[in-house]
Write a protein that holds these residues in place. Structure first.
Motif, mmCIF file in Angstrom:
data_model
loop_
_atom_site.group_PDB
_atom_site.id
_atom_site.type_symbol
_atom_site.label_atom_id
_atom_site.label_comp_id
_atom_site.label_asym_id
_atom_site.label_seq_id
_atom_site.Cartn_x
_atom_site.Cartn_y
_atom_site.Cartn_z
ATOM 1 N N GLY A 57 0.778 -1.230 0.000
ATOM 2 C CA GLY A 57 0.000 0.000 0.000
ATOM 3 C C GLY A 57 0.814 1.287 0.000
ATOM 4 O O GLY A 57 0.325 2.328 0.407
ATOM 5 N N GLN A 58 2.076 1.225 -0.446
ATOM 6 C CA GLN A 58 2.902 2.426 -0.527
ATOM 7 C C GLN A 58 3.014 2.850 -1.991
ATOM 8 O O GLN A 58 3.185 2.022 -2.856
ATOM 9 C CB GLN A 58 4.307 2.157 0.029
ATOM 10 C CG GLN A 58 4.306 1.513 1.402
ATOM 11 C CD GLN A 58 3.612 2.369 2.432
ATOM 12 O OE1 GLN A 58 3.908 3.549 2.584
ATOM 13 N NE2 GLN A 58 2.655 1.782 3.131
ATOM 14 N N ARG A 79 0.668 -6.827 3.820
ATOM 15 C CA ARG A 79 -0.758 -6.630 3.529
ATOM 16 C C ARG A 79 -1.486 -6.081 4.751
ATOM 17 O O ARG A 79 -2.421 -5.290 4.624
ATOM 18 C CB ARG A 79 -1.387 -7.954 3.076
ATOM 19 C CG ARG A 79 -0.945 -8.346 1.670
ATOM 20 C CD ARG A 79 -1.252 -9.792 1.377
ATOM 21 N NE ARG A 79 -2.655 -10.079 1.486
ATOM 22 C CZ ARG A 79 -3.147 -11.289 1.788
ATOM 23 N NH1 ARG A 79 -2.312 -12.301 2.007
ATOM 24 N NH2 ARG A 79 -4.420 -11.481 1.848
ATOM 25 N N HIS A 132 -1.039 -2.415 4.920
ATOM 26 C CA HIS A 132 -1.904 -1.801 3.913
ATOM 27 C C HIS A 132 -3.319 -1.604 4.483
ATOM 28 O O HIS A 132 -3.936 -0.563 4.297
ATOM 29 C CB HIS A 132 -1.946 -2.723 2.691
ATOM 30 C CG HIS A 132 -2.582 -2.098 1.485
ATOM 31 N ND1 HIS A 132 -2.581 -2.712 0.260
ATOM 32 C CD2 HIS A 132 -3.233 -0.940 1.306
ATOM 33 C CE1 HIS A 132 -3.194 -1.942 -0.614
ATOM 34 N NE2 HIS A 132 -3.596 -0.859 -0.005
ATOM 35 N N LYS A 135 8.204 -1.248 5.970
ATOM 36 C CA LYS A 135 8.045 -0.327 4.840
ATOM 37 C C LYS A 135 9.382 -0.086 4.152
ATOM 38 O O LYS A 135 9.474 -0.064 2.925
ATOM 39 C CB LYS A 135 7.481 1.006 5.327
ATOM 40 C CG LYS A 135 5.993 1.012 5.568
ATOM 41 C CD LYS A 135 5.597 2.442 5.861
ATOM 42 C CE LYS A 135 4.161 2.579 6.286
ATOM 43 N NZ LYS A 135 3.890 3.983 6.666
ATOM 44 N N THR A 182 -3.545 -5.978 -7.349
ATOM 45 C CA THR A 182 -3.643 -6.880 -6.198
ATOM 46 C C THR A 182 -3.151 -8.278 -6.513
ATOM 47 O O THR A 182 -3.280 -9.184 -5.695
ATOM 48 C CB THR A 182 -5.100 -6.981 -5.711
ATOM 49 O OG1 THR A 182 -5.907 -7.368 -6.836
ATOM 50 C CG2 THR A 182 -5.595 -5.667 -5.173
#
Ligand SMILES: Nc1ncnc2c1ncn2[C@@H]1O[C@H](COP(=O)(O)OP(=O)(O)OP(=O)(O)O)[C@@H](O)[C@H]1O
Ligand SMILES: [Mg+2]
Lengths: 316, 262
Positions: free
Chosen positions: A53-54, A184, A187, A204, A252
């Motif tokens: 999610g970065q 995940r 995220h 991260k 995804t």
């Protein structure tokens, strides 16, 4: 790795082996090589964006670092290409840490702008201080391993797609592991991740490093294959291109990165017949595909297959 | 096991906690109650390291943990659930529990990518343990569903399961019965008691459902406008006039809890 992934992986290997036999023309192989190089960068970005999610709009920076470092070290210091590639990945990883430590405190749009800035800085550095400045440099040695130098396009095709397969295997293992689940989790909820004892910041940074290493490897391979590089290949345009690959393929799903890379690389070639309208048609296709396949090609395909299976079960 | 001394916390001009002393004895179920906005969640957030106190000290098992970040506190053995459920919504029920095993396992990026033998062994162990926990909280049949697709009652139970997966010594529950019907709440009560009795985990329970609070807690602390106004056993607290005033309008609720208990 899950069962489905394993099956797809074997089909994938089979296709790689088959393509040169079916159509070994230099043209097909060249397009194949570029697809593979792009796939390496896209897989990294897919893990970074789709799983952890970065956001990153700076992958071209790592790609450029990989190309310049490996090309320079092998050309000027006579390092074996395998060694210079490893150095390229290490420098890419260090750049990722330098970028990630300050930038990862940022989220969403701010992170996007910070990574974009990073890509631009690398681009400017290559232009101003890179060997040959804006016009770049050539005579970069070809890839060689244990005394065998690869010069043929088919050779490069196999080399690059074997590496894609290796990177894919590594990545599939990773995302189905403790660390992959942790990515995940971050995220979905950083708050809960922290409360579960996940070292969010370290994770991260690690995933940023991973995406940078993949991109640097791709950049290095590009340099040794093409033997001539200049900064223009590493501009913001490339970062956006990779972003498009990941989104079109389906952010995804890791396989989406490969499919997206192939689609985005092959599409302009297929559109040549439209001559001066090719960019227009290209844009149209992308816009439409994003409108109608918002989740990306692979996730939609997976849904369809699941539905079919569901129907089959119901019929029994 | 948990000792809180003189905690103050304000948000801008708002004093959310004033001079809070709060101790939890090992093996207890300690309830923290009070009207909306009393500061209950804020206190849990301070214990679990999401907020830092302005003043005061939190110590756990004799060690000062006041200024540790939440990830470190989790590793010291304090786990929690959230008032607004914070599951990993895009992951399956089983995967949510498996993330809970993170602190008890080691596999890093590199060894996972290469699938080293010890990683495979560890992964099997994570899987086994997580399935065991699912069995324990009765969610096995939901194992492969996305967490966000569960009804709220099961989401709250899953959050407890995920916290259990970290093998905590102390479990903080923030309104675990919110949104649950009577049957689900009773089931929740049984699970909480089971966790204390069988797993020997100490529990701090923030809850508005007085039935549940009176039925399962050993000690109750009552918070109002950031201050502790009463402390004692369920029976003592229910008789406390200050508590009744604080709950004005909720008197019925208290009465109902009282009847349930006696
Ligand atoms: N992050 C924050 N920023 C500003 N104010 C906050 C913050 N967190 C809590 N507050 C305020 O602190 C006070 C206490 O809030 P808290 O959430 O701890 O209450 P609570 O007892 O948990 O209430 P409820 O029963 O409604 O959950 C409230 O007035 C709330 O508005
Ligand atoms: Mg609250």
């Amino acid at each position: 790795m899950k069962k489905g992934d394993l099956l797809v992986f074997f089909i994938f290997i089979f296709l790689i082996g088959l393509l040169p036999v079916l159509s070994g023309s230099t043209y097909t192989m060249t397009v194949g090589i570029f697809s593979g190089i792009n796939a390496l960068v896209a897989i990294g970005l897919c893990i970074l964006m789709g799983y952890a999610g970065q956001v990153s709009l700076g992958q071209a920076g790592f790609y450029g670092i990989g190309a310049y470092v490996s090309a320079f070290l092998s050309l000027h210091f006579g390092l074996p290409v395998v060694v210079s590639l490893i150095f390229a990945m290490i420098v890419g990883a260090i750049a990722a840490v330098i970028l990630a430590v300050p930038a990862l405190r940022l989220k969403g749009h701010y992170l996007a702008v910070a990574t974009l800035g990073f890509g631009e800085i690398i681009y400017i550095i290559l232009n101003e201080w890179g060997p040959g400045g804006p016009s770049g440099f050539g005579d970069i040695p070809h890839f060689s391993l244990l005394g065998h130098t690869i010069t043929s396009t088919t050779g490069y095709f196999y080399l690059i797609w074997c590496l894609v397969a290796g990177v894919m295997l590594f990545s599939l293992n990773l995302i189905h592991s403790r660390s992959g689940r942790a990515l995940r989790a971050i995220h979905d909820s950083e708050l809960a991740s922290n409360a579960m004892g996940l070292d969010v910041v370290v994770l991260k940074i690690k995933v940023f490093i991973l995406s940078a290493v993949y991109a640097s490897l791709a950049g290095g391979l590009y340099a040794h294959y093409i033997t001539f590089i200049s900064p223009s290949s590493f501009s913001l345009f490339y970062s956006i291109l990779v972003l498009m690959m990941v989104i079109v393929g389906g952010i995804t799903n890791l396989w989406g990165a490969i499919i997206g890379a192939v689609v985005i690389t092959v599409l302009p070639e297929l559109l040549r017949r439209f001559e001066e309208f090719d960019v227009l048609v290209y844009g149209l296709i992308l816009t439409l595909s994003l409108m109608f396949f918002r989740k990306g090609l692979v996730p939609i395909l997976v849904e369809k297959i699941k539905k079919l299976k569901g129907l089959a079960v119901v019929k029994h | 096991m948990l000792n809180i001394k003189g905690i103050w916390k304000s948000f801008g001009g708002l004093m959310a906690l004033r001079h809070i002393n709060f101790d939890v004895k090992e093996g207890d179920i300690k309830a923290l109650i009070g009207p909306n906005g009393a500061g209950k969640t804020t206190l849990l957030n301070i214990i679990s390291g999401i907020y830092q106190p302005d003043k005061g000290e939190v110590s756990f098992l004799g060690k000062n943990i006041s200024n540790l970040p939440s990830t470190k506190i989790a590793r010291k053995g304090i786990s929690r659930t959230f008032q607004h459920v914070e599951l990993f919504g895009n992951m399956t029920v089983l995967e949510n529990i498996m993330v809970g095993r993170y602190v008890k396992t080691k596999a890093g990026f590199f060894s996972s990518g290469l699938k080293m033998p010890y990683v495979m062994k560890e992964e099997k162990e994570i899987q086994r343990k997580s399935e065991e926990i699912l069995e324990y909280i009765n969610l096995t049949q939901r194992k492969n569903e996305l967490a966000s697709n569960l009804p709220i009652g099961e989401q709250r139970i899953l959050e407890i399961g995920r916290a259990l997966a970290t093998e905590p010594r102390l479990l903080l529950l923030d309104e675990p019965a919110a949104g649950l019907n009577i049957r689900e709440t009773r089931n929740l009560g049984e699970i909480i008691k089971k966790i204390r009795e069988e797993l020997k985990i100490t529990i701090v329970l923030v809850e508005h459902d007085m039935d549940l609070v009176m039925r399962i807690s050993d000690w109750i602390t009552v918070l109002n406008f950031g201050e502790i106004i009463a402390e004692g056993t369920p029976l003592e607290v229910q008789k406390n006039p200050e508590v009744i005033v604080a709950y004005l309008g909720d008197e019925e609720e208290i009465q109902r809890g009282y009847n349930a208990h006696t």
